[in-house]
Motif scaffolding. Sequence first.
Motif, PDB file in Angstrom:
ATOM      1  N   PHE A  89       0.841  -1.195   0.000  1.00 20.76           N
ATOM      2  CA  PHE A  89       0.000   0.000   0.000  1.00 20.76           C
ATOM      3  C   PHE A  89       0.875   1.243   0.000  1.00 20.76           C
ATOM      4  O   PHE A  89       2.017   1.226   0.478  1.00 20.76           O
ATOM      5  N   GLN A  90       0.321   2.315  -0.552  1.00 20.89           N
ATOM      6  CA  GLN A  90       0.958   3.618  -0.532  1.00 20.89           C
ATOM      7  C   GLN A  90       0.179   4.538   0.396  1.00 20.89           C
ATOM      8  O   GLN A  90      -1.037   4.694   0.257  1.00 20.89           O
ATOM      9  N   ALA A  91       0.886   5.135   1.360  1.00 17.73           N
ATOM     10  CA  ALA A  91       0.281   6.100   2.284  1.00 17.73           C
ATOM     11  C   ALA A  91       0.682   7.505   1.845  1.00 17.73           C
ATOM     12  O   ALA A  91       1.868   7.777   1.639  1.00 17.73           O
ATOM     13  N   VAL A  92      -0.292   8.388   1.698  1.00 15.84           N
ATOM     14  CA  VAL A  92      -0.049   9.729   1.172  1.00 15.84           C
ATOM     15  C   VAL A  92      -0.602  10.766   2.139  1.00 15.84           C
ATOM     16  O   VAL A  92      -1.749  10.676   2.577  1.00 15.84           O
ATOM     17  N   GLY A  93       0.232  11.735   2.483  1.00 11.49           N
ATOM     18  CA  GLY A  93      -0.185  12.821   3.363  1.00 11.49           C
ATOM     19  C   GLY A  93       0.091  14.168   2.728  1.00 11.49           C
ATOM     20  O   GLY A  93       0.885  14.290   1.775  1.00 11.49           O
ATOM     21  N   LEU A  94      -0.539  15.195   3.266  1.00  6.84           N
ATOM     22  CA  LEU A  94      -0.395  16.551   2.730  1.00  6.84           C
ATOM     23  C   LEU A  94      -0.196  17.497   3.910  1.00  6.84           C
ATOM     24  O   LEU A  94      -0.973  17.479   4.863  1.00  6.84           O
ATOM     25  N   GLN A  95       0.849  18.297   3.839  1.00  7.57           N
ATOM     26  CA  GLN A  95       1.126  19.288   4.885  1.00  7.57           C
ATOM     27  C   GLN A  95       0.944  20.684   4.323  1.00  7.57           C
ATOM     28  O   GLN A  95       1.417  20.999   3.228  1.00  7.57           O
ATOM     29  N   PHE A  96       0.275  21.551   5.078  1.00  3.68           N
ATOM     30  CA  PHE A  96       0.131  22.949   4.695  1.00  3.68           C
ATOM     31  C   PHE A  96      -0.226  23.752   5.942  1.00  3.68           C
ATOM     32  O   PHE A  96      -0.763  23.223   6.915  1.00  3.68           O
ATOM     33  N   VAL A  97       0.101  25.029   5.917  1.00  8.61           N
ATOM     34  CA  VAL A  97      -0.191  25.918   7.032  1.00  8.61           C
ATOM     35  C   VAL A  97      -1.607  26.446   6.882  1.00  8.61           C
ATOM     36  O   VAL A  97      -2.034  26.800   5.775  1.00  8.61           O
ATOM     37  N   ASP A  98      -2.328  26.500   7.978  1.00  8.62           N
ATOM     38  CA  ASP A  98      -3.703  26.987   7.959  1.00  8.62           C
ATOM     39  C   ASP A  98      -3.768  28.392   7.368  1.00  8.62           C
ATOM     40  O   ASP A  98      -2.870  29.214   7.611  1.00  8.62           O
ATOM     41  N   PRO A  99      -4.784  28.696   6.561  1.00  4.88           N
ATOM     42  CA  PRO A  99      -4.881  30.034   5.953  1.00  4.88           C
ATOM     43  C   PRO A  99      -4.867  31.165   6.973  1.00  4.88           C
ATOM     44  O   PRO A  99      -4.435  32.269   6.669  1.00  4.88           O
ATOM     45  N   GLN A 100      -5.339  30.877   8.190  1.00  9.28           N
ATOM     46  CA  GLN A 100      -5.330  31.891   9.244  1.00  9.28           C
ATOM     47  C   GLN A 100      -4.174  31.696  10.219  1.00  9.28           C
ATOM     48  O   GLN A 100      -4.168  32.282  11.314  1.00  9.28           O
ATOM     49  N   ASN A 101      -3.204  30.855   9.840  1.00 10.02           N
ATOM     50  CA  ASN A 101      -2.018  30.580  10.660  1.00 10.02           C
ATOM     51  C   ASN A 101      -2.366  30.053  12.045  1.00 10.02           C
ATOM     52  O   ASN A 101      -1.612  30.250  13.005  1.00 10.02           O
ATOM     53  N   GLN A 102      -3.499  29.363  12.145  1.00  7.71           N
ATOM     54  CA  GLN A 102      -3.917  28.836  13.441  1.00  7.71           C
ATOM     55  C   GLN A 102      -3.323  27.463  13.740  1.00  7.71           C
ATOM     56  O   GLN A 102      -3.351  27.021  14.884  1.00  7.71           O
ATOM     57  N   ALA A 155      10.591  14.724   7.864  1.00  8.18           N
ATOM     58  CA  ALA A 155      10.528  13.262   7.779  1.00  8.18           C
ATOM     59  C   ALA A 155       9.121  12.848   7.366  1.00  8.18           C
ATOM     60  O   ALA A 155       8.167  13.629   7.451  1.00  8.18           O
ATOM     61  N   GLU A 156       9.003  11.591   6.900  1.00  5.94           N
ATOM     62  CA  GLU A 156       7.687  11.078   6.514  1.00  5.94           C
ATOM     63  C   GLU A 156       7.195  10.050   7.526  1.00  5.94           C
ATOM     64  O   GLU A 156       6.509   9.090   7.171  1.00  5.94           O
ATOM     65  N   SER A 157       7.526  10.264   8.804  1.00  9.86           N
ATOM     66  CA  SER A 157       7.068   9.366   9.860  1.00  9.86           C
ATOM     67  C   SER A 157       5.546   9.315   9.932  1.00  9.86           C
ATOM     68  O   SER A 157       4.976   8.311  10.347  1.00  9.86           O
ATOM     69  N   TYR A 158       4.896  10.402   9.524  1.00  8.06           N
ATOM     70  CA  TYR A 158       3.431  10.443   9.531  1.00  8.06           C
ATOM     71  C   TYR A 158       2.860   9.335   8.655  1.00  8.06           C
ATOM     72  O   TYR A 158       1.866   8.692   9.018  1.00  8.06           O
ATOM     73  N   CYS A 159       3.468   9.100   7.503  1.00 11.51           N
ATOM     74  CA  CYS A 159       2.978   8.050   6.607  1.00 11.51           C
ATOM     75  C   CYS A 159       3.205   6.663   7.207  1.00 11.51           C
ATOM     76  O   CYS A 159       2.427   5.745   6.955  1.00 11.51           O
ATOM     77  N   GLU A 160       4.279   6.509   7.981  1.00 10.52           N
ATOM     78  CA  GLU A 160       4.504   5.230   8.664  1.00 10.52           C
ATOM     79  C   GLU A 160       3.375   4.958   9.651  1.00 10.52           C
ATOM     80  O   GLU A 160       2.930   3.815   9.816  1.00 10.52           O
ATOM     81  N   ARG A 161       2.920   6.006  10.315  1.00 11.84           N
ATOM     82  CA  ARG A 161       1.810   5.818  11.261  1.00 11.84           C
ATOM     83  C   ARG A 161       0.525   5.470  10.531  1.00 11.84           C
ATOM     84  O   ARG A 161      -0.346   4.792  11.084  1.00 11.84           O
ATOM     85  N   MET A 162       0.377   5.946   9.299  1.00 11.06           N
ATOM     86  CA  MET A 162      -0.785   5.549   8.508  1.00 11.06           C
ATOM     87  C   MET A 162      -0.768   4.042   8.256  1.00 11.06           C
ATOM     88  O   MET A 162      -1.802   3.368   8.349  1.00 11.06           O
ATOM     89  N   LEU A 163       0.418   3.508   7.948  1.00 14.36           N
ATOM     90  CA  LEU A 163       0.532   2.066   7.724  1.00 14.36           C
ATOM     91  C   LEU A 163       0.252   1.292   9.009  1.00 14.36           C
ATOM     92  O   LEU A 163      -0.412   0.250   8.986  1.00 14.36           O
ATOM     93  N   SER A 164       0.726   1.799  10.146  1.00 13.51           N
ATOM     94  CA  SER A 164       0.442   1.144  11.424  1.00 13.51           C
ATOM     95  C   SER A 164      -1.037   1.202  11.735  1.00 13.51           C
ATOM     96  O   SER A 164      -1.616   0.235  12.250  1.00 13.51           O
ATOM     97  N   CYS A 165      -1.657   2.328  11.437  1.00 11.70           N
ATOM     98  CA  CYS A 165      -3.101   2.474  11.649  1.00 11.70           C
ATOM     99  C   CYS A 165      -3.867   1.466  10.805  1.00 11.70           C
ATOM    100  O   CYS A 165      -4.829   0.846  11.282  1.00 11.70           O
ATOM    101  N   ALA A 166      -3.440   1.271   9.567  1.00 13.11           N
ATOM    102  CA  ALA A 166      -4.121   0.311   8.691  1.00 13.11           C
ATOM    103  C   ALA A 166      -4.002  -1.102   9.238  1.00 13.11           C
ATOM    104  O   ALA A 166      -4.970  -1.881   9.205  1.00 13.11           O
TER     105      ALA A 166
END
Length: 772
Positions: free
Chosen positions: A240-253, A711-722
């Motif tokens: 499986f491929q785990a894909v994440g997206l990072q971005f700053v909130d438009p209001q910087n919150q 790092a892409e540790s977030y995607c590793e957690r997606m695989l663990s979650c699955a």
Amino acid sequence: MNSRESTPEVQILPSHQNHAHLYTSNTPRSRQETAALWASLKRLQPTHPEYSRYTHICKLDDCNALVKLSRSKPDGPWATTAGISHFSRSHSTHPIAMESSKKKALSQANMAAQQLNFTLVDPSSAEKRVALKRVKSFNLSNNFSNYLSAQVKWYCYSPMRVSKTTLEDPYFRNQFSALVYPEVPPFLNAKSLSTWITAEFKVFLTLLRYILNEKQSQAHGNSFAQLLHDGGTLENKKKFQAVGLQFVDPQNQANHVVSIGFFASLINTDESIAEKLKLLLEKRTGLVFENCISSMMQDRAALGVSSQLEIESEACLMHDVVNPFQEGVALVKKAHSVGTYFSQSEKRRDSFENVCNSLTNCANVRIQVDLNTTRISSCHQLLFSIFRVNRGLRAFMSLPSEKNTAPCPKLSEEEWTSLAEIEGILECTRLTTKLAQTEQQFNGAYKNLIVQLTAIKLRALELKVVDQAAIGTSPVLPRTNVAVTHLTTIGQTCRNRAILEVERRFCGNDTETATGASFECSDRQLLATLLDLQTVKCEHLTSLQRNRAKELLFDQYVSFAEQYTRFEFEAPAAAEKTMKPVSKIKKWKQSALSDSMVSGVKYGGSGWTDDEDDCSEDELPVLPPMFQFNKEAARIEGVECFKRWRTMDINWNSFFPNVPSTDPDLVDDLMDIDIGLVYNNILELDPKREKYGFLPLMATCSKGQIGALPAESYCERMLSCANSILTEGNTLLGEIELEMLVLLRMNRDFMVFMREHYSHVNHQLTANLVLL
């Protein structure tokens, strides 16, 4: 090794021999689909001593291949899977093989279409009404559907494993607070649950698209996000491929990290993965890849994917090939066995606690067993907790073993010393591992700084090692400086390996010897260093890196300003304004660059003048003006704005009372602050960008945005979650529903944030059926 593992799938018998004595009659089969297969596969004598490991022989074209088929029951029918696989390999032109290949290709195509086109399927009117009813219930209260909504939210957002803390989970408690029925309450069943999950997933997609559209509008067409991806094999043996997206909130919150895709990947070449990622992003978010993604993060094995997408290659902070040494591995493994010794028996834990309680000034805490053997921080926590109870362990190890009880593993004095040195080396890397696993803070510029601090500690001539004689009940271990020349053999080897790993990952050293090489820094990191008000002083960069960073920043400033201006020029309001009659268009003059350095539309605009038109309005149609942009003026403005930016005097204590008012430390004091408050304050005080130009906006909407992850540790957690979802009782869970559950569970905090800060979107969602 069992017989199944030791038996080859196929064995070829000599063709010149007569093998009729090996045959027996086939089991009668009534299925016409497999008749051709059984006409060529003959059953072997089960009692033949030489070939008893196999079940059938292929007689098609004198193939004489022995094949091992399987069946679920001793007297049940034979499964044809192995036979068809043999035909596909050895008789590829046979109708059976061709039909199998056709079905496989069709299955792969359907799977890919389902994964990528799932969100584009237009449901029927009846399905829309059901989904609308489900979605509405997520915002209503005190009605029949509210209790069902609470149930499905608990299922979607529950922890991966149920524990005592589950009772404190707000979603768990909401199930009961929503219960208002005096009689038997309504409960979901398996079938209706799937409908509710789909409805909640549509809510997530709508909220995601909304905030991404807001962000793209804020960036005025400039790319603003970081794409994360990682591949892994689940317990069901599928890739499986785990894909994440990072971005700053438009209001910087907040610094958002969102799971946007989790799909089975049959072909895993760089070209294939790159195409799938691009298609997934565009279909799931509705955004064009080039206008959204400014950087990517992956492990080193997948660097070719970013190259295929023409994005700067940047490898994960933690992923790399490590060359361990046997002595160190064996010692850490022994420490691990000490931890598991107490975790396997409650009686042993009680005995150990009694020993700790009988000693004065001895901590009584549990040893943190490193269940995740691939994470450096897990190993550090194991050793750290062992030294917390060092005195108790020594006393327990000295006691005689109880009858019928396995003895506790014992550590010699030299092993205790070596473990303390290994723990000291891991302590040097603690900030690096923390940075790799922290996604919520704005730490995009910190990677190079943290890595250099780690290297300085490792390269030092003295190592801070736990002072075992001074250990007490304090959670902070006492440490003493030990000269590296006095370290044990294992300690010295571990230190040298750690230094070499730092250089191999971050200094471009591809040898097996540490050279003291300087650190490499990607363009993204250099840009983030200048755009982050915490690191803009650049004390950790070399003069060459500082000069490189400034050139990158000024080039980025020009391209950002040009796209920003073009976006406003091409906006509907601007287009309507420029379509006025020629006689009413005022002469456009390019004024000299003023001290105010006002950014924005002054670089673009109309080049029309009244002198250029000698015709009346009736004689010539009005043409739209051409877009113009003065890059030289934009660069000059960027240089002047950056001078003010890097000399800005910020009173951090006025924003964050816990930060010292004088000389705050970049790591200890500023690394975990919510710096979005500072940027909001700057934008509020300088709304026309007269002082700092586009720099505050570039800090959250460009390639150098300060929220990017190292790092892409977030995607590793997606695989663990699955894997936690795909338990033995859920092995037949469909891939579409699996993806929805993985994305919802991983995006739990994002959904809470959106419902709290963008509640108006929920109301629009329930009122507008088209959004479904």
